[in-house]
Design an enzyme around this catalytic site. Sequence first.
Site, short mmCIF file in Angstrom:
data_model
loop_
_atom_site.label_atom_id
_atom_site.label_comp_id
_atom_site.label_asym_id
_atom_site.label_seq_id
_atom_site.Cartn_x
_atom_site.Cartn_y
_atom_site.Cartn_z
N SER A 75 0.82 -1.20 0.00
CA SER A 75 0.00 0.00 0.00
C SER A 75 0.86 1.26 0.00
O SER A 75 1.68 1.45 -0.89
CB SER A 75 -0.96 -0.03 1.19
OG SER A 75 -1.89 1.02 1.13
N ASP A 135 -0.78 1.26 -4.71
CA ASP A 135 -1.67 0.22 -5.23
C ASP A 135 -3.05 0.75 -5.57
O ASP A 135 -3.97 -0.01 -5.86
CB ASP A 135 -1.77 -0.96 -4.26
CG ASP A 135 -2.45 -0.60 -2.95
OD1 ASP A 135 -2.24 0.52 -2.46
OD2 ASP A 135 -3.17 -1.45 -2.39
N ASP A 175 -5.58 2.18 -4.05
CA ASP A 175 -6.83 1.99 -3.31
C ASP A 175 -7.16 3.22 -2.46
O ASP A 175 -8.31 3.46 -2.16
CB ASP A 175 -6.81 0.71 -2.47
CG ASP A 175 -5.71 0.68 -1.41
OD1 ASP A 175 -4.85 1.58 -1.39
OD2 ASP A 175 -5.71 -0.28 -0.61
#
Length: 584
Positions: free
Chosen positions: A154, A309, A311
């Site tokens: 992340s 990533d 998100d």
Amino acid sequence: MENKELIEEVRKKAQVWLGDDYDEATRNQVQALLDNPDPADLIESFYKDLEFGTGGLRGIMGVGTNRINKYTVGAATQGLSNYLKKEFANLSEIKVVIGHDCRNNSREYAEISADIFSANGIKVYLFENLRPTPEISYAIRKLGCQSGIILTASHNPKEYNGYKAYWNDGAQMIAPHDKNTIAEVNKIRTAAEIRFNGNKNLIEIIGKEMDEAYINDLKTISLSPEAIARHHDMKIVYTPIHGTGVHIIPAAMRCFGFTNIINVPEQDITSGDFPTVISPNPEEPAAISMAVEKAKATDAELVLASDPDADRVGAAVKNNDGEWVLLNGNQTALLFVYYLITRWKELDKLNGQEYIVKTIVTTETIRAIAEKNEVGFYDVYTGFKWIADIMRKNEGKKTYIGGGEESYGFLCEDFVRDKDAVSACCMLAEMTAWAKDQGLSLFQLLHRVYAEYGYSKETGISVVKEGKSGAEEIEAMMKNFRENPLKEIAGSKVTMTYDYASLKGHSFIDNEDFSLNMPTTSNVLQYYTEDNTKISIRPSGTEPKIKFYIEVHEPTRSVENIPASEKAASEKIEKIKKSLGIAD
């Protein structure tokens, strides 16, 4: 001096890694740790085994059981394979999706994982190169898979990597599947038990066709296409911060109808070294400073950023003085909820079965918006898997509108089951166009929400405690808060406490204990005070931190009163930090 028993234990664990089942490079690195007179690095590498937290398996890359490497990734994949074969023994074919982000070694770990799954007779859909986390979730559902993984850490610094595991609904695993998988992983004691020799016939490469399906489905969630058509050429600066959003987020925004997307070329370079930032985290102003400078140079109206990533989403907007300000995760979440509920209402899409979800550490203003509009509301633990759990339980019964958390994650669609910066960027741009139709900037729209629902200010403070000693210190801090509960905070009496580790609450007003209705326990403490302040304390599940979440409220009857409310709230937060003995 380090505990002799601990040193002996980690040396014993490390010596296993000198065997023939480990490659030469690994053996050499482990031997160097053993030969080093200072045992600190050896202890940090082997004193424990990595475990799944709120975000899966995550850690610093390197050799050892407490590091991310081909063997810890391999053990996780072998354990997951073993569990899938038990859980889905009745299926003729078990299928998984594998994705990865831009981090160093992510592609290698993805390919190793593909080999291990296929060596266990499991069909693998491996993305051709880096893809966003939410697209992995989407692909699991689209392809009817039983599981999926993505190699990502992340927004962590470049030294980290990680492994997120998903179940057949496209959500990160929760009990019993996470615990059962870990039990299988823990049974694997040596590399000899990991099946590294893959079956290429069971590995299928996927890519553009899944991108197209995903983007086309995202287009269906648009609520204001007419506003986009009127303002399609507004200037939007977007940065992927060297990550996976580099191609797909601009493509998705163009699909929505936006035609003037401005890149930050230096940050379009895909790199696990994240060369232009110290931390690739859109929560950090420094991470999007280049995008803000580009916005100033081009007179843009909106800055959007995604983490490696893709998100998490970050956004910056102009205030009323034309200065660029970074919206925090609570502000973007309440803007999403306000916009979605307002538009669903205007489009006559509400029938009483809709709901939104937030996490317990996210702003209570979201609850107020939902309740005023008679939309269902759920409060869940930190970690998007708990939002997905509510979606799974309500599938076919109630209609999901949206859900989010203060850590810059939001999900506007129900065909993905993790936070999604791709859809979030599109919807923030759409929201900006919709606000323009009303003569408002996004900043002014936020102030309209505050004027209607009251001003709230939220601050998160992370106290970093590295390594084994840090973990012990965090544990001691949580124990102290429990054994010596706060009676007042910054001069305001505590009226309610929630301890999610025991699932017990206490009302000081009624002097009564009560039970908390949650699916499992969690190491979180919350305090509510008589002046409408909420304090949450929890250790991070993915980083060596203890986190404090402070939320204060001030009454606001008009937009004109917001500066005074903001000043009062800021002063109150400083008093609270002093009261708790913490600082930024």
